[in-house]
Write a protein that holds these residues in place. Sequence first.
Motif, mmCIF file in Angstrom:
data_model
loop_
_atom_site.group_PDB
_atom_site.id
_atom_site.type_symbol
_atom_site.label_atom_id
_atom_site.label_comp_id
_atom_site.label_asym_id
_atom_site.label_seq_id
_atom_site.Cartn_x
_atom_site.Cartn_y
_atom_site.Cartn_z
ATOM 1 N N VAL A 43 0.966 -1.409 0.062
ATOM 2 C CA VAL A 43 -0.182 -0.019 -0.088
ATOM 3 C C VAL A 43 0.681 1.210 0.025
ATOM 4 O O VAL A 43 1.748 1.507 0.956
ATOM 5 N N VAL A 44 0.698 2.187 -0.995
ATOM 6 C CA VAL A 44 1.472 3.242 -1.135
ATOM 7 C C VAL A 44 0.758 4.371 -0.913
ATOM 8 O O VAL A 44 -0.640 4.542 -1.451
ATOM 9 N N GLY A 45 1.089 5.238 0.118
ATOM 10 C CA GLY A 45 0.394 6.503 0.532
ATOM 11 C C GLY A 45 0.995 7.864 -0.111
ATOM 12 O O GLY A 45 1.801 7.738 -0.828
ATOM 13 N N SER A 46 0.082 8.909 0.011
ATOM 14 C CA SER A 46 0.770 10.118 -0.074
ATOM 15 C C SER A 46 -0.085 11.228 0.448
ATOM 16 O O SER A 46 -1.117 11.046 0.686
ATOM 17 N N ARG A 61 -1.462 0.832 7.799
ATOM 18 C CA ARG A 61 -2.447 0.852 6.812
ATOM 19 C C ARG A 61 -1.824 1.536 5.505
ATOM 20 O O ARG A 61 -2.295 1.363 4.609
ATOM 21 N N ILE A 62 -0.651 1.789 5.574
ATOM 22 C CA ILE A 62 0.052 2.191 4.368
ATOM 23 C C ILE A 62 1.592 1.254 4.671
ATOM 24 O O ILE A 62 1.884 1.301 5.772
ATOM 25 N N ASP A 63 2.385 1.131 3.505
ATOM 26 C CA ASP A 63 3.603 0.410 3.524
ATOM 27 C C ASP A 63 4.892 1.481 3.502
ATOM 28 O O ASP A 63 5.723 1.591 4.127
ATOM 29 N N ILE A 105 9.770 6.517 2.789
ATOM 30 C CA ILE A 105 9.928 6.074 4.107
ATOM 31 C C ILE A 105 9.106 4.823 3.869
ATOM 32 O O ILE A 105 8.046 4.700 3.199
ATOM 33 N N ILE A 106 9.591 3.729 4.568
ATOM 34 C CA ILE A 106 9.110 2.399 4.434
ATOM 35 C C ILE A 106 9.052 1.614 5.769
ATOM 36 O O ILE A 106 10.022 1.697 6.635
ATOM 37 N N ARG A 107 8.052 0.785 5.878
ATOM 38 C CA ARG A 107 7.825 0.168 7.275
ATOM 39 C C ARG A 107 9.046 -1.045 7.206
ATOM 40 O O ARG A 107 9.098 -1.744 6.226
#
Length: 296
Positions: free
Chosen positions: A30-33, A78-80, A240-242
């Motif tokens: 899941v990619v966020g912005s 919720r996002i990765d 930034i990534i989990r």
Amino acid sequence: MRLVRAASAFLLLSLAACLISCSSERNTIVVGSKNFSEQALLGEIVAQHIEARTHLPVTRRFYLAGSYICQQALLAGRIDTYVEYTGTALTAILHDPIEKDPSAVFGRVKSEYQRRFGLDVLPSLGFNNTFAIVVRGDDARSLNLKTISDAAPHASQWRAGFGYEFMERPDGYEGLARIYGLRFVEAPRILDLGLLYRALLEKQVDLVAGNSTDGLLSARDLVILADDKHYFPPYEAVPIIRSETETRHPEVRVAIAELAGKISDEEMRKMNFEIDGQHRDAADAAREFLHAKGLN
């Protein structure tokens, strides 16, 4: 007995469905912005590159309200991944003092994000989206304005327009006004980010705080005043990534890391104009960019 068997069968089917669903979710990235067009474009670039390099399914969760919401979404799983700016991470998330040196800011953000949050900060995509103090071109020419210090003596006759976040954040208006001695004719107007330049061009205000990679800056008669006292920290764009995502899918980190250094300030400004000025679809602009860089 039949009821027990039926109930057992139902539970087994439910468990199997849950396992399939959970497995599917774990394999979906899941990619966020954040909630402006540059962020959606960066989200598309990251998402499309992950899809091309890993063949994992990618879900887009764009236009989240801001840095705090994106940060909470990361921590909650919720996002990765999403793209943040180092100066914002330093001041708005870590609540650290403003620092001017880009390498020091990156190092601090990277180490503290890992220590406090278990998040990995990857190298910069290549551009620095700093705040830009902007005036009309005719004012800059007639008054010979090149720096924010040049503009300060005229502020008492000017009206300013800023976004809500700029008014509230620790690296925003209050510190800027203090460092440069800015005193406007009235309290700054709070404007939607999409209306800043229109208000400036229509002479509703005389000075605004935009972003240095805004596409309209190269398409309108607007001038960025140099931050000659170096008030603003660097705002390098960093994915930034989990850490959990990296452990589960190390290929995702490899894919995102390939984007390091690939976007210049001018390239970002050009793509932003395509989205904001020419109303081009972000997915198409991202696809063309990746193709031009040989990354798809």
